[in-house]
Design a protein around this motif. Structure first.
Motif, PDB file in Angstrom:
ATOM      1  N   PRO A 170      -3.548   1.031  -4.106  1.00 27.48           N
ATOM      2  CA  PRO A 170      -4.864   1.515  -3.664  1.00 27.48           C
ATOM      3  C   PRO A 170      -5.058   3.021  -3.829  1.00 27.48           C
ATOM      4  O   PRO A 170      -6.168   3.461  -4.139  1.00 27.48           O
ATOM      5  CB  PRO A 170      -4.907   1.125  -2.188  1.00 27.48           C
ATOM      6  CG  PRO A 170      -3.889   0.049  -2.024  1.00 27.48           C
ATOM      7  CD  PRO A 170      -2.833   0.310  -3.048  1.00 27.48           C
ATOM      8  N   ILE A 171      -4.021   3.792  -3.651  1.00 24.35           N
ATOM      9  CA  ILE A 171      -4.221   5.247  -3.702  1.00 24.35           C
ATOM     10  C   ILE A 171      -4.320   5.722  -5.152  1.00 24.35           C
ATOM     11  O   ILE A 171      -5.040   6.681  -5.456  1.00 24.35           O
ATOM     12  CB  ILE A 171      -3.098   5.965  -2.910  1.00 24.35           C
ATOM     13  CG1 ILE A 171      -3.112   5.490  -1.452  1.00 24.35           C
ATOM     14  CG2 ILE A 171      -3.218   7.478  -3.010  1.00 24.35           C
ATOM     15  CD1 ILE A 171      -4.435   5.648  -0.707  1.00 24.35           C
TER      16      ILE A 171
ATOM     17  N   VAL B 250       3.410   3.390  -5.005  1.00 22.22           N
ATOM     18  CA  VAL B 250       2.681   4.661  -5.050  1.00 22.22           C
ATOM     19  C   VAL B 250       3.521   5.735  -4.354  1.00 22.22           C
ATOM     20  O   VAL B 250       3.623   6.866  -4.824  1.00 22.22           O
ATOM     21  CB  VAL B 250       1.285   4.527  -4.399  1.00 22.22           C
ATOM     22  CG1 VAL B 250       0.584   5.878  -4.365  1.00 22.22           C
ATOM     23  CG2 VAL B 250       0.437   3.516  -5.173  1.00 22.22           C
ATOM     24  N   GLY B 251       4.131   5.360  -3.216  1.00 24.93           N
ATOM     25  CA  GLY B 251       5.031   6.306  -2.551  1.00 24.93           C
ATOM     26  C   GLY B 251       4.324   7.353  -1.724  1.00 24.93           C
ATOM     27  O   GLY B 251       4.636   8.548  -1.786  1.00 24.93           O
ATOM     28  N   CYS B 252       3.356   6.920  -0.909  1.00 29.07           N
ATOM     29  CA  CYS B 252       2.614   7.874  -0.088  1.00 29.07           C
ATOM     30  C   CYS B 252       3.504   8.474   1.002  1.00 29.07           C
ATOM     31  O   CYS B 252       4.377   7.799   1.556  1.00 29.07           O
ATOM     32  CB  CYS B 252       1.426   7.178   0.571  1.00 29.07           C
ATOM     33  SG  CYS B 252       0.233   6.550  -0.630  1.00 29.07           S
TER      34      CYS B 252
ATOM     35  N   LYS C 117      -2.072  -0.740   4.680  1.00 26.75           N
ATOM     36  CA  LYS C 117      -0.670  -1.095   4.961  1.00 26.75           C
ATOM     37  C   LYS C 117       0.122   0.128   5.429  1.00 26.75           C
ATOM     38  O   LYS C 117       0.874   0.050   6.401  1.00 26.75           O
ATOM     39  CB  LYS C 117      -0.003  -1.696   3.708  1.00 26.75           C
ATOM     40  CG  LYS C 117      -0.566  -3.058   3.324  1.00 26.75           C
ATOM     41  CD  LYS C 117       0.125  -3.658   2.117  1.00 26.75           C
ATOM     42  CE  LYS C 117      -0.104  -2.874   0.842  1.00 26.75           C
ATOM     43  NZ  LYS C 117      -1.502  -2.698   0.434  1.00 26.75           N
ATOM     44  N   GLY C 118      -0.055   1.239   4.755  1.00 23.94           N
ATOM     45  CA  GLY C 118       0.671   2.439   5.162  1.00 23.94           C
ATOM     46  C   GLY C 118       0.209   2.920   6.527  1.00 23.94           C
ATOM     47  O   GLY C 118       0.996   3.369   7.359  1.00 23.94           O
TER      48      GLY C 118
ATOM     49  N   CYS D 277       6.212   5.778   2.595  1.00 24.54           N
ATOM     50  CA  CYS D 277       5.709   4.433   2.910  1.00 24.54           C
ATOM     51  C   CYS D 277       6.656   3.353   2.373  1.00 24.54           C
ATOM     52  O   CYS D 277       7.120   3.432   1.241  1.00 24.54           O
ATOM     53  CB  CYS D 277       4.318   4.251   2.318  1.00 24.54           C
ATOM     54  SG  CYS D 277       3.618   2.611   2.630  1.00 24.54           S
TER      55      CYS D 277
ATOM     56  N   LEU E 204      -4.276   7.129   2.862  1.00 23.86           N
ATOM     57  CA  LEU E 204      -3.368   5.989   3.022  1.00 23.86           C
ATOM     58  C   LEU E 204      -4.182   4.716   2.946  1.00 23.86           C
ATOM     59  O   LEU E 204      -5.350   4.701   3.319  1.00 23.86           O
ATOM     60  CB  LEU E 204      -2.682   6.026   4.393  1.00 23.86           C
ATOM     61  CG  LEU E 204      -1.713   7.174   4.671  1.00 23.86           C
ATOM     62  CD1 LEU E 204      -1.229   7.092   6.119  1.00 23.86           C
ATOM     63  CD2 LEU E 204      -0.526   7.123   3.712  1.00 23.86           C
ATOM     64  N   CYS E 205      -3.568   3.635   2.485  1.00 23.82           N
ATOM     65  CA  CYS E 205      -4.255   2.340   2.555  1.00 23.82           C
ATOM     66  C   CYS E 205      -3.908   1.669   3.874  1.00 23.82           C
ATOM     67  O   CYS E 205      -3.114   2.172   4.670  1.00 23.82           O
ATOM     68  CB  CYS E 205      -3.907   1.463   1.349  1.00 23.82           C
ATOM     69  SG  CYS E 205      -2.362   0.559   1.506  1.00 23.82           S
TER      70      CYS E 205
ATOM     71  N   PHE F 126       5.904   0.231   1.655  1.00 23.87           N
ATOM     72  CA  PHE F 126       5.265  -0.893   0.966  1.00 23.87           C
ATOM     73  C   PHE F 126       5.254  -0.708  -0.545  1.00 23.87           C
ATOM     74  O   PHE F 126       6.126  -1.232  -1.228  1.00 23.87           O
ATOM     75  CB  PHE F 126       3.865  -1.166   1.534  1.00 23.87           C
ATOM     76  CG  PHE F 126       3.918  -1.826   2.889  1.00 23.87           C
ATOM     77  CD1 PHE F 126       4.227  -3.171   2.994  1.00 23.87           C
ATOM     78  CD2 PHE F 126       3.694  -1.096   4.043  1.00 23.87           C
ATOM     79  CE1 PHE F 126       4.311  -3.796   4.235  1.00 23.87           C
ATOM     80  CE2 PHE F 126       3.773  -1.715   5.285  1.00 23.87           C
ATOM     81  CZ  PHE F 126       4.077  -3.059   5.383  1.00 23.87           C
ATOM     82  N   CYS F 127       4.314   0.026  -1.111  1.00 24.58           N
ATOM     83  CA  CYS F 127       4.192  -0.065  -2.570  1.00 24.58           C
ATOM     84  C   CYS F 127       4.721   1.157  -3.299  1.00 24.58           C
ATOM     85  O   CYS F 127       5.053   2.185  -2.713  1.00 24.58           O
ATOM     86  CB  CYS F 127       2.753  -0.403  -2.978  1.00 24.58           C
ATOM     87  SG  CYS F 127       1.689   1.001  -3.289  1.00 24.58           S
TER      88      CYS F 127
HETATM   89  S1  SF4 Z   1      -0.941   2.898  -1.436  1.00 23.93           S
HETATM   90 FE1  SF4 Z   1      -0.752   1.981   0.609  1.00 23.93          FE
HETATM   91  S2  SF4 Z   1       1.045   0.635   0.492  1.00 23.93           S
HETATM   92 FE2  SF4 Z   1       1.112   1.983  -1.294  1.00 23.93          FE
HETATM   93  S3  SF4 Z   1       2.427   3.694  -0.653  1.00 23.93           S
HETATM   94 FE3  SF4 Z   1       0.297   4.300  -0.234  1.00 23.93          FE
HETATM   95  S4  SF4 Z   1      -0.080   3.705   1.890  1.00 23.93           S
HETATM   96 FE4  SF4 Z   1       1.777   2.635   1.208  1.00 23.93          FE
END
Ligand code: SF4
Ligand SMILES: Nc1nc2c(c(=O)[nH]1)N[C@H]1C(S)=C(S)[C@@H](COP(=O)(O)OP(=O)(O)OC[C@H]3O[C@@H](n4cnc5c(=O)[nH]c(N)nc54)[C@H](O)[C@@H]3O)O[C@H]1N2
Ligand SMILES: Nc1nc2c(c(=O)[nH]1)N[C@H]1C(S)=C(S)[C@@H](COP(=O)(O)OP(=O)(O)OC[C@H]3O[C@@H](n4cnc5c(=O)[nH]c(N)nc54)[C@H](O)[C@@H]3O)O[C@H]1N2
Ligand SMILES: [Mo]
Length: 720
Positions: A193-194, A17-19, A49-50, A12, A46-47, A14-15
């Protein structure tokens, strides 16, 4: 399924966390994003955004050819150009030659000190390694920094001082092993979020107890055993009072203190004054809550601390983070699974960009630039004559902006950042940008900063390139190309190699071999040769699953948690602390405290998320205000308000909510029409140089609908 259907596995953008994302593709089109249930970081979750935020890659406003400003820009008269008619299209050769010529002209005239670069925590490790290598080795400047300065800089400095490291000590998923954990200065459910999901599971399934210390009633408070609603900026008193109670009630871990720490006596003496009564008078938190929190944390078997920007983004951010570190050392909650000091890192690759040396004081791998052995090592690796690399510490982002002008920085290169939204006190930042002699922006959109540039270079997004990101728990993961570059856009690493070769030629250095890479995996091999922690990272090894650095060689499995036997600096060092206050206290004229931050659906200056469907979910800036303050100020839900600080003024709608405590208002910094950073101040923490984004004094008054800035008018993009 047609023949062209395929699934590309990537990380991902965005953040931190690295999903893991699976991009479901038909031809060149991503039509769905999912995540495999066995993904190591996010277990298929996933949140928003992902899951839905990827469509910015197809946005029509992407720039797809190199651009040069039609009207030459002069220092003092530089202006923003959002309209494509103010630019002309150029070939890559023309744009890169032009940049190399202008940069060489300024470098030859004013020297290394005039050259500076902002690296990019959204780009890959390979991109960031090359850009810092380019500026250090060719322009001999250490004015190399990125948004980590505006982010966890104080956490990093404090961790360096106390334990000699600068990353999360443990893996986020280890929250499952906590019986007690503290979350402070982190709105985890919106911003990580995750990880928040994992925290909620630890509470609901394993009975872990959560202590939230935060001036806002963030969603995690719903899951907490204790919530300490403090005034912004009062963390040193709250956490030191917890240490005071732990000391008084002998809840500390004597064996750990004896075997693994130093400076205990001086620290313990400095905690004397921080009685719960005293902390209550400073922070507004009920003394009994502080005592309860101390007992809960002090009696835990496995306790961890998770924190984010409420801690570092203060003029005393380093002291705040030291207060947390003192607590972990005092109770021995570090160096084991399910414990630790865990600053939740923000950008998808801020850990990696920092590891790659995108910082003014360090080569890749946190090797100080003012250390002779390190400089020699990099001179050899980069084929520089002995003594050729600059031994002086460079300037940080905020210092680079302040130094712009004659005798200071003249030529700035921005790869994927947006200081004209993210730096504090934007009126001042704007004034400084106007003074630049030469500015290059390498991005995927023309953002508020790129609009000032002389040359715009279109980079590819994460979906159009290969590489690696390092997530918040130090896991190096693959990024894979899924779609063709838009138009003529090129991956950052390729652009940098092409520019470096041109500069080498102009410098008369037969060095092109040092900029010949066929693929990012070649760059990673070079990274491994200079950064011991990354020696074990090769593309084949991380094909299926990322590895957590340090990974010392190709047989090393990676490191889930740090400091098992010892700290990198030997013993963990306690730091005595004294009172710490925010720089600007509320007063009669500016009676409220403004704290700034984020919402779930948006990303920083909005360049990505406001060019995405996500903008429809949260289309307008809102200021959170407590019902008590709203009633007193005659502010109704949804009505426009004017918010004014000593530096600027914005108009936006009010959201009347218990989420903020009385006396505190919250504004997200995602919206250029009501840019929160017009209000913030550029005072910085003396050690970490991070600005105090989390506390400014403001006043709020009702405004009229007509004062609201229409997003299309883009008023904040002019002078305010
Ligand atoms: S928590 Fe959301 S923004 Fe962050 S890596 Fe996971 S999916 Fe992407
Ligand atoms: N949706 C979304 N997610 C993101 C980002 C984004 O832009 N959007 N950005 C990413 C980045 S780069 C980062 S660094 C992280 C940031 O993650 P967070 O730090 O969670 O983000 P903020 O919204 O700035 O929230 C700061 C928190 O600190 C609290 N706070 C404010 N003042 C104080 C104080 O004085 N003391 C304490 N203890 N707490 C205080 C606020 O109430 C809030 O809960 O998020 C990452 N994730
Ligand atoms: N008031 C206030 N201000 C803050 C904060 C706060 O809490 N309050 N938080 C601070 C923090 S923690 C941070 S991290 C900063 C963030 O500040 P910035 O890093 O300046 O902000 P972003 O909007 O994330 O900028 C990223 C840019 O990179 C571009 N981009 C994306 N992918 C790529 C790529 O692959 N290559 C290239 N070349 N470009 C790419 C995007 O289009 C975007 O323009 O803001 C800071 N500012
Ligand atoms: Mo950040």
């Amino acid at each position: 399924m047609t023949l062209n259907d395929r699934v590309v596995s990537t990380t991902c953008p965005f953040c931190g966390v690295g999903c893991t994302l699976q991009l479901h593709m038909q031809d060149d089109f991503i039509y769905r994003v999912t995540s495999p249930h066995d993904s190591v970081v996010n277990h298929g979750n996933l949140c928003v955004k992902g899951r839905f935020g990827y469509d910015f890659v197809y946005n029509q406003k992407r720039v797809t050819t190199p651009l040069i400003r039609r009207t030459p820009q002069k220092p003092g008269q530089r202006s923003q150009a959002f309209d494509l008619s103010e630019w002309r299209e150029a070939t890559w050769d023309e744009a890169l030659d032009y940049i190399a010529d202008r940069q060489m002209e300024i470098y030859r005239r004013d020297g290394a000190h005039a050259m500076a670069v902002f690296c990019c925590a959204k780009a890959t490790n390979e991109d960031n390694y090359l850009i810092e290598k380019l500026f250090r080795s060719l322009f001999r400047t250490n004015h190399v920094d990125h948004c980590t300065r505006l982010c966890h800089a104080a956490s990093v400095v404090a961790l360096q001082m106390a334990v000699g490291s600068s990353a999360m000590s443990n893996t986020a998923a280890e929250v499952a092993l906590n019986d007690v954990f503290i979350v402070t200065g982190s709105n985890t459910s919106e911003n990580h979020p995750i990880i928040a999901l994992q925290m909620k599971a630890a509470i609901q399934k394993n009975g872990a107890k959560l202590i939230v210390v935060d001036p806002r009633r963030v969603e995690m408070v719903n899951y907490a055993t204790l919530w300490l609603p403090e005034k912004p900026g009062s963390d040193v008193s709250v956490f030191s009072a917890m240490a005071h109670v732990i000391l008084k009630e002998k809840l500390y871990n004597q064996a750990f203190i004896d075997e693994r720490t130093e400076n205990f006596a001086a620290f313990a003496a400095s905690m004397e004054k921080f009685t719960p009564e005293y902390a209550e008078s400073v922070s507004g938190v009920d003394r009994n809550l502080i005592v309860e929190a101390a007992r809960l944390y002090g009696n835990a078997k496995n306790a961890a601390i998770y924190w984010s920007l409420g801690i570092p983004e203060h003029t005393h951010g380093t002291a705040n983070a030291l207060a947390l570190i003192n607590l972990a050392l005092l109770t021995g909650n570090i160096g084991r699974p399910g414990t630790g000091l865990n600053p939740l890192r923000g950008q998808n690759n801020v850990q990696g960009a920092s590891d790659m040396g995108a910082m003014p004081w360090h080569y890749p791998g946190y090797q100080r630039v003012d250390n002779e052995d390190n400089a020699r090592k990099f001179e050899q690796a980069w084929n520089i004559e002995p003594g050729g690399l600059n031994r002086q510490l460079g300037l940080t982002t905020t210092e680079i902006v302040s130094s712009i002008g004659p005798g200071g920085v003249q030529a700035l290169y921005i790869m994927g950042e947006n200081p004209m939204m993210s730096e504090p006190d934007l009126n001042h930042t704007r004034h400084k940008f106007e003074q630049l002699e030469f500015l290059v922006a390498q991005d995927i959109f023309i953002n508020e900063s790129g609009a000032f540039a002389d040359v715009f270079l279109p980079a590819t997004s994460w979906a159009e390139k290969d590489g690696t990101f390092t997530n918040t728990d130090r896991r190096v993961q693959r990024v894979r190309q899924a779609i063709q570059p838009r138009g003529q856009a090129r991956p950052d690493w390729k652009i940098l190699c092409d520019l470096a070769k041109r500069l080498e030629a102009r410098l008369g250095r037969p060095n092109s071999a040092y900029w010949d890479y066929q693929h990012p995996s070649d760059i990673m091999r070079e990274i491994g040769s200079v950064v011991p922690e990354y020696r074990g990272i090769t593309y084949p090894r991380i094909e299926r699953e990322g590895i957590q650095v340090p990974s010392w060689d190709e047989d090393h499995p990676g490191t889930p948690y740090l400091f098992a036997g010892t700290f990198p600096r030997g013993r963990g060092k306690f730091h005595p602390l004294d009172d710490a206050h925010m720089a600007e206290m509320p007063d009669e004229d500016y009676p409220l405290i403004l704290t700034t931050g984020r919402v779930l659906e948006h990303w920083h200056g909005g360049t990505l998320t406001r060019h995405s469907w996500l903008d429809d979910l949260f289309p307008e800036a809102l200021m959170e205000i407590n019902p008590a303050d709203a009633a007193r100020l005659n502010v109704a839900e949804g009505s426009p308000v004017r918010v004014t600080s000593r530096r600027g003024s914005i108009v936006l709608r009010a959201r009347v909510t218990q989420k903020t405590t009385p006396g505190v208002v919250f504004i997200p910094f995602h919206f250029h029409e009501a840019a929160a950073n017009l209000l913030t101040q550029d005072v910085i923490d003396p050690q970490a140089k991070i600005p105090e984004y989390k506390a400014s004094a403001v006043r709020v008054a009702p405004a009229s609908e007509s004062e609201l800035v229409n997003p299309e008018a883009r008023q904040v993009r002019g002078r305010y």
